[in-house]
Scaffold this motif. Structure first.
Motif, PDB file in Angstrom:
ATOM      1  N   LEU A   1       0.822  -1.209   0.000  1.00  0.00           N
ATOM      2  CA  LEU A   1       0.000   0.000   0.000  1.00  0.00           C
ATOM      3  C   LEU A   1       0.859   1.264   0.000  1.00  0.00           C
ATOM      4  N   SER A   2       1.972   1.228   0.728  1.00  0.00           N
ATOM      5  CA  SER A   2       2.850   2.412   0.754  1.00  0.00           C
ATOM      6  C   SER A   2       3.513   2.652  -0.601  1.00  0.00           C
ATOM      7  N   LEU A   3       3.616   1.595  -1.415  1.00  0.00           N
ATOM      8  CA  LEU A   3       4.172   1.721  -2.766  1.00  0.00           C
ATOM      9  C   LEU A   3       3.083   2.020  -3.802  1.00  0.00           C
ATOM     10  N   HIS A   4       1.846   2.165  -3.317  1.00  0.00           N
ATOM     11  CA  HIS A   4       0.687   2.451  -4.173  1.00  0.00           C
ATOM     12  C   HIS A   4       0.499   1.377  -5.254  1.00  0.00           C
ATOM     13  N   LEU A   5       0.626   0.114  -4.832  1.00  0.00           N
ATOM     14  CA  LEU A   5       0.444  -1.013  -5.744  1.00  0.00           C
ATOM     15  C   LEU A   5      -0.827  -1.768  -5.392  1.00  0.00           C
ATOM     16  N   THR A   6      -1.504  -2.268  -6.398  1.00  0.00           N
ATOM     17  CA  THR A   6      -2.615  -3.184  -6.166  1.00  0.00           C
ATOM     18  C   THR A   6      -2.012  -4.578  -5.989  1.00  0.00           C
ATOM     19  N   GLN A   7      -2.831  -5.505  -5.520  1.00  0.00           N
ATOM     20  CA  GLN A   7      -2.352  -6.881  -5.416  1.00  0.00           C
ATOM     21  C   GLN A   7      -1.944  -7.402  -6.791  1.00  0.00           C
ATOM     22  N   ALA A   8      -2.710  -7.059  -7.801  1.00  0.00           N
ATOM     23  CA  ALA A   8      -2.401  -7.520  -9.158  1.00  0.00           C
ATOM     24  C   ALA A   8      -1.072  -6.947  -9.647  1.00  0.00           C
ATOM     25  N   GLN A   9      -0.817  -5.666  -9.365  1.00  0.00           N
ATOM     26  CA  GLN A   9       0.440  -5.047  -9.790  1.00  0.00           C
ATOM     27  C   GLN A   9       1.633  -5.682  -9.078  1.00  0.00           C
TER      28      GLN A   9
ATOM     29  N   LYS B   1       4.754  -7.769 -10.710  1.00  0.00           N
ATOM     30  CA  LYS B   1       6.134  -7.367 -10.395  1.00  0.00           C
ATOM     31  C   LYS B   1       6.928  -8.525  -9.796  1.00  0.00           C
ATOM     32  N   ALA B   2       6.279  -9.344  -8.960  1.00  0.00           N
ATOM     33  CA  ALA B   2       6.957 -10.451  -8.285  1.00  0.00           C
ATOM     34  C   ALA B   2       6.961 -11.742  -9.102  1.00  0.00           C
ATOM     35  N   GLY B   3       6.131 -11.797 -10.147  1.00  0.00           N
ATOM     36  CA  GLY B   3       6.061 -13.014 -10.948  1.00  0.00           C
ATOM     37  C   GLY B   3       5.251 -14.125 -10.302  1.00  0.00           C
ATOM     38  N   VAL B   4       4.242 -13.721  -9.532  1.00  0.00           N
ATOM     39  CA  VAL B   4       3.350 -14.695  -8.875  1.00  0.00           C
ATOM     40  C   VAL B   4       1.912 -14.317  -9.217  1.00  0.00           C
ATOM     41  N   SER B   5       0.975 -15.138  -8.786  1.00  0.00           N
ATOM     42  CA  SER B   5      -0.431 -14.821  -9.049  1.00  0.00           C
ATOM     43  C   SER B   5      -0.977 -13.841  -8.012  1.00  0.00           C
ATOM     44  N   ARG B   6      -2.041 -13.127  -8.385  1.00  0.00           N
ATOM     45  CA  ARG B   6      -2.700 -12.225  -7.442  1.00  0.00           C
ATOM     46  C   ARG B   6      -3.257 -13.029  -6.276  1.00  0.00           C
ATOM     47  N   LYS B   7      -3.743 -14.230  -6.567  1.00  0.00           N
ATOM     48  CA  LYS B   7      -4.279 -15.111  -5.512  1.00  0.00           C
ATOM     49  C   LYS B   7      -3.197 -15.435  -4.474  1.00  0.00           C
ATOM     50  N   PHE B   8      -1.956 -15.644  -4.933  1.00  0.00           N
ATOM     51  CA  PHE B   8      -0.864 -15.915  -3.999  1.00  0.00           C
ATOM     52  C   PHE B   8      -0.606 -14.709  -3.109  1.00  0.00           C
ATOM     53  N   VAL B   9      -0.583 -13.508  -3.702  1.00  0.00           N
ATOM     54  CA  VAL B   9      -0.365 -12.288  -2.916  1.00  0.00           C
ATOM     55  C   VAL B   9      -1.463 -12.144  -1.869  1.00  0.00           C
ATOM     56  N   ALA B  10      -2.710 -12.386  -2.272  1.00  0.00           N
ATOM     57  CA  ALA B  10      -3.830 -12.274  -1.328  1.00  0.00           C
ATOM     58  C   ALA B  10      -3.675 -13.279  -0.188  1.00  0.00           C
ATOM     59  N   ALA B  11      -3.279 -14.506  -0.519  1.00  0.00           N
ATOM     60  CA  ALA B  11      -3.098 -15.532   0.523  1.00  0.00           C
ATOM     61  C   ALA B  11      -1.957 -15.152   1.456  1.00  0.00           C
ATOM     62  N   LEU B  12      -0.864 -14.651   0.891  1.00  0.00           N
ATOM     63  CA  LEU B  12       0.282 -14.239   1.705  1.00  0.00           C
ATOM     64  C   LEU B  12      -0.109 -13.110   2.644  1.00  0.00           C
ATOM     65  N   GLU B  13      -0.811 -12.117   2.123  1.00  0.00           N
ATOM     66  CA  GLU B  13      -1.227 -10.974   2.940  1.00  0.00           C
ATOM     67  C   GLU B  13      -2.197 -11.380   4.041  1.00  0.00           C
ATOM     68  N   SER B  14      -2.943 -12.443   3.820  1.00  0.00           N
ATOM     69  CA  SER B  14      -3.889 -12.879   4.852  1.00  0.00           C
ATOM     70  C   SER B  14      -3.225 -13.796   5.879  1.00  0.00           C
ATOM     71  N   GLY B  15      -1.920 -14.037   5.722  1.00  0.00           N
ATOM     72  CA  GLY B  15      -1.191 -14.813   6.725  1.00  0.00           C
ATOM     73  C   GLY B  15      -1.278 -16.309   6.524  1.00  0.00           C
ATOM     74  N   HIS B  16      -1.493 -16.740   5.288  1.00  0.00           N
ATOM     75  CA  HIS B  16      -1.586 -18.176   5.014  1.00  0.00           C
ATOM     76  C   HIS B  16      -0.327 -18.877   5.532  1.00  0.00           C
ATOM     77  N   PRO B  17      -0.473 -19.879   6.409  1.00  0.00           N
ATOM     78  CA  PRO B  17       0.686 -20.481   7.057  1.00  0.00           C
ATOM     79  C   PRO B  17       1.526 -21.386   6.160  1.00  0.00           C
ATOM     80  N   ARG B  18       1.020 -21.754   4.997  1.00  0.00           N
ATOM     81  CA  ARG B  18       1.777 -22.672   4.138  1.00  0.00           C
ATOM     82  C   ARG B  18       2.199 -22.034   2.819  1.00  0.00           C
ATOM     83  N   ALA B  19       2.416 -20.740   2.837  1.00  0.00           N
ATOM     84  CA  ALA B  19       2.836 -20.041   1.617  1.00  0.00           C
ATOM     85  C   ALA B  19       4.204 -20.571   1.178  1.00  0.00           C
TER      86      ALA B  19
END
Length: 98
Positions: free
Chosen positions: A22-30, A34-52
């Motif tokens: 958020l401080s970089l003004h990026l959406t999850q998709a952006q 940039k990271a070369g992963v799916s938006r779904k992965f970013v969402a799971a990581l941000e929600s604290g998924h324990p098996r990322a």
């Protein structure tokens, strides 16, 4: 100047990624692009998924500008302090003189 960030749980890591994104003004998709992963992965990581997946997690952390560095706990000295007189008495089986 560098700033140390410590997280001890998946939730801590996810909260950090979200705040940094958020401080970089990026959406999850952006960030995902940039990271070369799916938006779904970013969402799971941000929600604290324990098996990322670690590799993907490292890609996201790198994409938000975090360099990961580990620290080891302080080691105890390999020696111990002994009372020399007492140790010599025990070793030589001497009794204290009165």
């Amino acid at each position: 100047m560098t700033e140390a960030v410590e997280f001890n749980t998946p939730e801590d890591a996810g909260r950090f990624v979200r705040e940094r994104r958020l401080s970089l003004h990026l959406t999850q998709a952006q960030l995902a692009t940039k990271a070369g992963v799916s938006r779904k992965f970013v969402a799971a990581l941000e929600s604290g998924h324990p098996r990322a997946e670690l590799g993907k997690t490292m890609q996201v952390l790198t994409a938000v500008g975090l360099r990961v560095r580990g620290t080891l706990p302080a080691r105890k000295p390999h020696y111990r302090v002994v009372d020399l007189k007492s140790h010599v008495r025990k070793t030589l089986d001497l009794r204290p003189r009165l």
